[in-house]
Design a protein around this motif. Structure first.
Motif, PDB file in Angstrom:
ATOM      1  N   LYS A  46    -109.337  33.970  13.413  1.00 14.39           N
ATOM      2  CA  LYS A  46    -108.999  33.641  12.036  1.00 14.39           C
ATOM      3  C   LYS A  46    -107.584  33.082  11.932  1.00 14.39           C
TER       4      LYS A  46
ATOM      5  N   SER B 257    -106.726  29.271  10.907  1.00 13.33           N
ATOM      6  CA  SER B 257    -105.908  29.067   9.708  1.00 13.33           C
ATOM      7  C   SER B 257    -104.680  28.228  10.031  1.00 13.33           C
TER       8      SER B 257
ATOM      9  N   GLU C 195    -105.759  24.584  10.621  1.00  7.25           N
ATOM     10  CA  GLU C 195    -106.053  23.901   9.361  1.00  7.25           C
ATOM     11  C   GLU C 195    -104.785  23.553   8.593  1.00  7.25           C
TER      12      GLU C 195
END
Length: 281
Positions: free
Chosen positions: A268, A272, A275
Motif C-alpha cells: 500500500k 501510494s 501514484e
C-alpha cells in the motif's frame, strides 16, 4: 486404471494448481556483506528477489533485530526477510553491536543502525533498489533503532514497520523503559512516547496487548503524539500475547499474521508513493 471424464478433469485441475504453486516461490538469493561503524565491521544479510519475476528498480526493507541492546543477531528476521524477497522486495537484515559481545551502550547500537541505513542508501545501484522506496523495520530494541535512523542520518525512510518497538514514556519516572530514553548521555534526544520524530513517514506498529516489557499504553501515547503532528501511524494489536509474539520460533500463527500485515503495508505504501510521484508536476 480407467479414468472417467470427471476424474480426468480433476487431474488436469490438480496439475494446473501444482504448476501455479511452483511458480509462486521464485528463488531468493542471500549473501552477506559488511558495513563499518565506529571502526567495527558488522554483517548485513542481503536477500534478492528473482530478477526475472521482478525486474527493474525494486522497493526494499531493512530489518533490525531485538534483544534489549544486550543480545541478538541479524538472523532473527531471516524468515520475514525471505518472505519479503519472495514478494519482490530487496530485503536486508543487519547486525549491530550489543552489550554481551561488545560491552556497548544502547547509543552505540543506535549509531550502528544509522550506519547500516546509510550503507544501504549509498549502495542502492548494486542491488537495483529504488532509493525512494526503502523501508525500515525492527523488533523491540530494533524497532527503536529503526525509528532513530531518520533522526540520526537526517534522511527519513519511505515508511516504518515496527514490532513491539521499545518506545519508552520519557514523561513517566515509573516507566520500565525510561532508562533507555537518554542512554549514557546521548547527544541528541531519543524518540519516546511523547516526543516522536516530526518528520517520520507512515508507520505500522504490531503490538501484543499483554506486553509486559513495552506497555501497550506507551504505544497508544506514541500514536496520539504522532497524530498531533499529522503523522500517519497504524496500530495493529493482538490480544493475550506478550513481547516477541511475532517471532517464527515463538508462534507460527502470529508470525504469518504479522508478516501478512507487513506485506500489505509495504504494498500500500509503495503504491501510494508511486501514484503520488506520477501525479507530481
Amino acid at each position: 486404471m480407467n479414468l472417467t471424464s470427471e476424474n480426468t478433469q480433476l487431474l488436469d485441475q490438480y496439475r494446473s494448481v501444482q504448476l501455479l504453486q511452483s511458480s509462486r516461490g521464485p528463488v531468493v538469493a542471500c549473501s552477506t556483506e559488511y558495513y563499518e561503524s565506529d571502526g567495527c565491521r558488522l554483517a548485513l544479510d542481503v536477500y534478492l528477489p528473482d530478477r526475472e519475476a521482478y525486474p527493474g528498480l525494486r522497493p526494499s526493507i531493512l530489518f533490525f533485530f531485538g534483544g534489549g541492546f544486550r543480545v541478538g543477531w541479524r538472523k532473527a528476521f531471516q524468515m520475514q526477510a525471505e518472505e519479503c524477497a519472495k514478494q519482490g522486495y530487496v530485503a536486508f537484515s543487519a547486525d549491530y553491536r550489543v552489550k554481551a559481545l561488545y560491552d556497548t551502550t544502547p547509543w552505540d547500537s543506535m549509531t550502528d543502525g544509522a550506519c547500516a541505513w546509510n550503507y544501504v542508501r549509498q549502495n542502492v545501484s548494486r542491488w537495483q533498489v529504488d532509493p525512494k522506496g526503502i523501508f525500515l523495520s525492527g523488533g523491540s530494541a530494533g524497532g527503536l533503532i529503526a525509528l532513530m535512523c531518520g533522526r540520526l542520518s537526517g534522511v527519513q525512510p519511505a515508511g516504518l514497520i515496527l514490532f513491539n518497538p521499545a518506545i519508552a514514556d520519557g514523561d513517566s519516572p515509573d516507566d520500565p523503559l525510561s532508562a533507555i530514553v537518554e542512554p549514557m548521555g546521548a547527544p541528541i534526544p531519543v524518540i519516546d512516547a511523547g516526543h516522536p520524530d516530526p518528520d517520520m513517514g507512515p508507520a505500522l506498529i504490531l503490538h501484543g496487548e499483554a506486553d509486559q516489557t513495552v506497555p501497550i499504553e506507551n504505544i497508544r501515547k506514541f500514536i496520539s503524539s504522532c497524530a498531533e503532528l499529522g503523522r500517519d501511524v497504524t496500530l495493529k494489536t493482538y490480544p493475550n500475547v506478550g513481547h516477541g509474539f511475532f517471532n517464527f520460533s515463538r508462534s507460527l500463527p502470529h508470525f504469518h499474521l504479522t508478516t501478512g500485515e507487513l506485506l500489505l503495508f509495504l504494498r500500500k505504501a509503495w503504491e501510494s508513493r508511486s501514484e503520488a510521484e506520477k501525479m507530481a508536476p
